[in-house]
Design a protein around this motif. Structure first.
Motif, PDB file in Angstrom:
ATOM      1  N   TYR A 205     -17.570  -6.768  -5.444  1.00  0.00           N
ATOM      2  CA  TYR A 205     -16.440  -7.669  -5.230  1.00  0.00           C
ATOM      3  C   TYR A 205     -15.642  -7.875  -6.513  1.00  0.00           C
ATOM      4  N   VAL A 206     -16.326  -7.899  -7.646  1.00  0.00           N
ATOM      5  CA  VAL A 206     -15.631  -8.085  -8.920  1.00  0.00           C
ATOM      6  C   VAL A 206     -14.713  -6.897  -9.216  1.00  0.00           C
ATOM      7  N   ILE A 207     -15.268  -5.688  -9.118  1.00  0.00           N
ATOM      8  CA  ILE A 207     -14.487  -4.481  -9.403  1.00  0.00           C
ATOM      9  C   ILE A 207     -13.358  -4.325  -8.389  1.00  0.00           C
ATOM     10  N   ALA A 208     -13.651  -4.567  -7.112  1.00  0.00           N
ATOM     11  CA  ALA A 208     -12.636  -4.408  -6.076  1.00  0.00           C
ATOM     12  C   ALA A 208     -11.496  -5.402  -6.259  1.00  0.00           C
ATOM     13  N   ALA A 209     -11.837  -6.647  -6.559  1.00  0.00           N
ATOM     14  CA  ALA A 209     -10.800  -7.668  -6.742  1.00  0.00           C
ATOM     15  C   ALA A 209      -9.926  -7.341  -7.944  1.00  0.00           C
ATOM     16  N   ALA A 210     -10.559  -6.930  -9.059  1.00  0.00           N
ATOM     17  CA  ALA A 210      -9.790  -6.580 -10.257  1.00  0.00           C
ATOM     18  C   ALA A 210      -8.879  -5.383  -9.993  1.00  0.00           C
ATOM     19  N   ALA A 211      -9.428  -4.361  -9.321  1.00  0.00           N
ATOM     20  CA  ALA A 211      -8.624  -3.171  -9.037  1.00  0.00           C
ATOM     21  C   ALA A 211      -7.466  -3.492  -8.097  1.00  0.00           C
ATOM     22  N   LEU A 212      -7.703  -4.370  -7.118  1.00  0.00           N
ATOM     23  CA  LEU A 212      -6.644  -4.741  -6.183  1.00  0.00           C
ATOM     24  C   LEU A 212      -5.525  -5.490  -6.887  1.00  0.00           C
ATOM     25  N   VAL A 213      -5.876  -6.398  -7.783  1.00  0.00           N
ATOM     26  CA  VAL A 213      -4.857  -7.149  -8.531  1.00  0.00           C
ATOM     27  C   VAL A 213      -4.028  -6.206  -9.398  1.00  0.00           C
ATOM     28  N   VAL A 214      -4.700  -5.296 -10.086  1.00  0.00           N
ATOM     29  CA  VAL A 214      -3.982  -4.338 -10.938  1.00  0.00           C
ATOM     30  C   VAL A 214      -3.078  -3.445 -10.092  1.00  0.00           C
ATOM     31  N   ALA A 215      -3.561  -3.027  -8.922  1.00  0.00           N
ATOM     32  CA  ALA A 215      -2.749  -2.182  -8.043  1.00  0.00           C
ATOM     33  C   ALA A 215      -1.487  -2.905  -7.597  1.00  0.00           C
ATOM     34  N   LEU A 216      -1.607  -4.170  -7.250  1.00  0.00           N
ATOM     35  CA  LEU A 216      -0.439  -4.935  -6.813  1.00  0.00           C
ATOM     36  C   LEU A 216       0.550  -5.129  -7.949  1.00  0.00           C
ATOM     37  N   ILE A 217       0.046  -5.350  -9.162  1.00  0.00           N
ATOM     38  CA  ILE A 217       0.938  -5.475 -10.321  1.00  0.00           C
ATOM     39  C   ILE A 217       1.694  -4.172 -10.560  1.00  0.00           C
ATOM     40  N   ALA A 218       0.984  -3.052 -10.470  1.00  0.00           N
ATOM     41  CA  ALA A 218       1.631  -1.749 -10.649  1.00  0.00           C
ATOM     42  C   ALA A 218       2.650  -1.492  -9.552  1.00  0.00           C
ATOM     43  N   LEU A 219       2.299  -1.834  -8.312  1.00  0.00           N
ATOM     44  CA  LEU A 219       3.230  -1.621  -7.199  1.00  0.00           C
ATOM     45  C   LEU A 219       4.509  -2.429  -7.380  1.00  0.00           C
ATOM     46  N   ARG A 220       4.408  -3.582  -7.964  1.00  0.00           N
ATOM     47  CA  ARG A 220       5.594  -4.417  -8.184  1.00  0.00           C
ATOM     48  C   ARG A 220       6.635  -3.692  -9.020  1.00  0.00           C
ATOM     49  N   THR A 221       6.184  -2.836  -9.930  1.00  0.00           N
ATOM     50  CA  THR A 221       7.093  -2.064 -10.772  1.00  0.00           C
ATOM     51  C   THR A 221       7.566  -0.792 -10.082  1.00  0.00           C
ATOM     52  N   LEU A 222       6.704  -0.178  -9.275  1.00  0.00           N
ATOM     53  CA  LEU A 222       7.000   1.134  -8.706  1.00  0.00           C
ATOM     54  C   LEU A 222       7.740   1.068  -7.380  1.00  0.00           C
ATOM     55  N   LEU A 223       7.734  -0.097  -6.730  1.00  0.00           N
ATOM     56  CA  LEU A 223       8.443  -0.259  -5.464  1.00  0.00           C
ATOM     57  C   LEU A 223       9.760  -0.993  -5.689  1.00  0.00           C
ATOM     58  N   PRO A 224      10.682  -0.925  -4.746  1.00  0.00           N
ATOM     59  CA  PRO A 224      11.944  -1.664  -4.896  1.00  0.00           C
ATOM     60  C   PRO A 224      11.695  -3.149  -5.111  1.00  0.00           C
ATOM     61  N   ARG A 225      12.553  -3.775  -5.878  1.00  0.00           N
ATOM     62  CA  ARG A 225      12.398  -5.190  -6.188  1.00  0.00           C
ATOM     63  C   ARG A 225      12.353  -6.005  -4.889  1.00  0.00           C
ATOM     64  N   GLY A 226      11.328  -6.831  -4.743  1.00  0.00           N
ATOM     65  CA  GLY A 226      11.183  -7.664  -3.560  1.00  0.00           C
ATOM     66  C   GLY A 226      10.353  -7.043  -2.451  1.00  0.00           C
ATOM     67  N   ALA A 227       9.820  -5.834  -2.670  1.00  0.00           N
ATOM     68  CA  ALA A 227       9.037  -5.176  -1.611  1.00  0.00           C
ATOM     69  C   ALA A 227       7.770  -5.959  -1.290  1.00  0.00           C
ATOM     70  N   LEU A 228       7.101  -6.485  -2.300  1.00  0.00           N
ATOM     71  CA  LEU A 228       5.862  -7.221  -2.048  1.00  0.00           C
ATOM     72  C   LEU A 228       6.127  -8.580  -1.397  1.00  0.00           C
ATOM     73  N   ARG A 229       7.390  -9.021  -1.423  1.00  0.00           N
ATOM     74  CA  ARG A 229       7.772 -10.260  -0.719  1.00  0.00           C
ATOM     75  C   ARG A 229       8.488  -9.964   0.585  1.00  0.00           C
ATOM     76  N   ALA A 230       8.633  -8.682   0.908  1.00  0.00           N
ATOM     77  CA  ALA A 230       9.265  -8.241   2.162  1.00  0.00           C
ATOM     78  C   ALA A 230      10.661  -8.825   2.323  1.00  0.00           C
ATOM     79  N   LEU A 231      11.479  -8.722   1.261  1.00  0.00           N
ATOM     80  CA  LEU A 231      12.869  -9.148   1.365  1.00  0.00           C
ATOM     81  C   LEU A 231      13.607  -8.236   2.339  1.00  0.00           C
ATOM     82  N   PRO A 232      14.665  -8.732   2.991  1.00  0.00           N
ATOM     83  CA  PRO A 232      15.379  -7.918   3.978  1.00  0.00           C
ATOM     84  C   PRO A 232      15.955  -6.642   3.374  1.00  0.00           C
ATOM     85  N   GLY A 233      16.076  -5.607   4.197  1.00  0.00           N
ATOM     86  CA  GLY A 233      16.640  -4.340   3.763  1.00  0.00           C
ATOM     87  C   GLY A 233      15.578  -3.386   3.255  1.00  0.00           C
ATOM     88  N   LEU A 234      15.926  -2.625   2.222  1.00  0.00           N
ATOM     89  CA  LEU A 234      15.028  -1.606   1.694  1.00  0.00           C
ATOM     90  C   LEU A 234      13.647  -2.138   1.310  1.00  0.00           C
TER      91      LEU A 234
END
Length: 478
Positions: free
Chosen positions: A235-264
């Motif tokens: 659980y420790v490794i999985a939680a840490a890896a998941l948090v890091v993945a979400l942080i990385a995705l925030r940069t690699l996906l369009p702005r607002g993707a993790l908040r599901a803003l309308p449009g792209l």
């Protein structure tokens, strides 16, 4: 009458692009079939899982690099280099004398495969008119699904007759002719010149995005490895890896993707959630059939075959009638069908539904994916400009990879925590499938429902614009 994807103007381009997609899908499934033989011959059991995880992680880096490169210079050079990398990786793997070299070849192959997909998306955006793009992506979807029907069998035949090396080397003989069919598209792009990438949409710092893609690849690997650990460390490794993945995705996906803003942003987040829910259920469905229904491996695969046929058939059909069915309708119906199908699978795990009901129900999921997936690709290009087509295409494909990777890792942890047959007789036809399966399918259903909720936001901007145009200039505005 408008030209079609197989008209004289587009025929070679269409065939070349579809064959490249088909080859990538076939290779992905074929290697799964022959990897046990490779591992046994090269004494590579310790690297067995890595041989599958390596190309997945490398493909993320290839997607980001190709997307940035396409936005700066156009897709010509990235496509040629990515195909060359894919072929080089196949040659390295096919001529390997150790498992370490096989893994190295798979890494190079993954880089090329991920980059090729993004370059093809950009070519579709710049060569085909918008009216044809749904049909092209329908063909891409079918080209990815068809190998699931014939790939494992053909790979087994090749492995038994010619040897496992030709599962890699034989594909190289197909890639080169397929790439040459794209020469008309490459000439057209060269004549048109590189796009103007000046402006706010231009990627800010290429090196940082590539670095974040490596971080994402590492975190996805960490999530996968965490399921092999024991105790609280899982659980420790999985939680840490998941948090890091979400942080990385925030940069690699369009702005607002993790908040599901309308449009792209919601287009990409819908793809991530839909893929995550669907594949989390599909991977465990054959396991449910063998453990709870007592089926053999071949019979357990019937559900996946039915789903694959439905996915390919509906993808082709929706492409032909895309102008009559609004994107919002396709996404709403598609996501609804996936939710309903996973619901049937969940009930099967809990109540031991008749096997025919489950197989038919899962075929419905393929129809849903066939409706939604190509439309999400078209919406991505519709929300892009020549300056960011590469970035947006890479973001969509990153969502395709990271969504299932994260959901499957979490599913693996749940499955281990609750057990595959806890609370149920392990014998064939014994009743409920066990709390482990129930937990996995609850997760899959939750993710699919999230996709259903987010999907309408993917077309909201376009719908608002259409409504405003229909109301006319005299209509009141809030």
């Amino acid at each position: 009458m408008s030209e079609g994807p197989f008209s004289s103007r587009y025929r070679l381009i269409t065939v070349g692009a579809v064959v490249l997609v088909f080859v990538a899908a076939f290779e992905n499934l074929a290697v799964t079939t022959v990897m046990p033989t490779i591992s046994a011959e090269l004494d590579g059991a310790a690297l067995y899982a890595v041989a599958f995880a390596a190309p997945l992680a490398a493909s993320v880096v290839g997607m980001v690099a190709a997307g940035l490169w396409c936005d700066r210079t156009g897709p010509r050079t990235p496509l040629l280099l990515s195909v060359a990398l894919f072929a080089a990786g196949l040659i390295v793997a096919g001529t390997s004398v150790s498992m370490e070299l096989v893994v190295a070849g798979r890494l190079v192959q993954g880089l090329g495969s991920g980059a090729t997909t993004v370059a093809l998306y950009v070519i579709v955006a710049r060569v085909f008119p918008p009216v044809l793009q749904p049909r092209i992506f329908g063909l891409f979807a079918a080209a990815w699904v068809v190998p699931s029907l014939v790939g494992p069998f053909l790979a087994g035949v090749v492995g038994e007759t010619l040897g496992w090396r030709w599962v890699f080397l034989g594909v190289v003989a197909i890639i080169v002719p397929a790439a040459t069919l794209l020469r008309p598209a490459l000439r057209l792009l060269r004549q048109n010149g590189a796009p103007d990438t000046a402006g706010a949409d231009r990627p800010r710092i290429d090196g940082w995005r590539i670095a974040w893609s490596i971080v994402l690849a590492g975190s996805v690997l960490g999530l996968s490895v965490s399921t092999e650990l024991e105790g609280a460390l899982v659980y420790v490794i999985a939680a840490a890896a998941l948090v890091v993945a979400l942080i990385a995705l925030r940069t690699l996906l369009p702005r607002g993707a993790l908040r599901a803003l309308p449009g792209l942003p919601s287009v990409v987040s819908t793809r991530l959630l839909l893929a995550g829910g669907f594949f989390a259920a599909e991977v465990y469905l054959p396991y449910l059939f063998t453990e709870s229904y007592g089926l053999g491996a071949a019979a357990a695969g019937l559900a996946l075959t039915a789903s694959g046929i439905a996915w390919g058939a509906v993808s082709l059909t929706q492409g032909r009638f895309a102008d009559r069915i609004p994107a919002r309708v396709s996404l709403r119906i598609g996501s609804t069908l996936v939710v309903l199908a996973i619901g049937v699978v969940l009930l099967a795990a809990a109540l031991h539904l008749p096997i025919g009901v489950v197989i038919a129900g899962w075929a419905v999921s393929g129809a849903g994916m066939g409706l939604a997936y190509p439309r999400l690709s078209v919406l991505t290009l519709a929300n892009s400009t020549p300056a960011n087509q590469g970035f947006n295409s890479s973001a969509l494909n990153i969502a395709d990879s990271s969504g299932p990777a994260m959901s499957l890792a979490i599913a693996g942890i749940l499955f281990q925590a609750f057990g595959p047959t806890a609370g149920a007789d392990a014998g064939a036809g014994a009743g409920a499938g066990g709390s482990g399966f129930v937990a996995v399918f609850v997760l899959a259903l939750t993710v699919a429902v999230a996709a259903f909720v987010v999907a309408p936001r993917a077309t909201r901007a376009a719908d608002d614009a259409a409504d405003a145009a229909a109301e006319g200039p005299t209509a009141k505005r809030p």
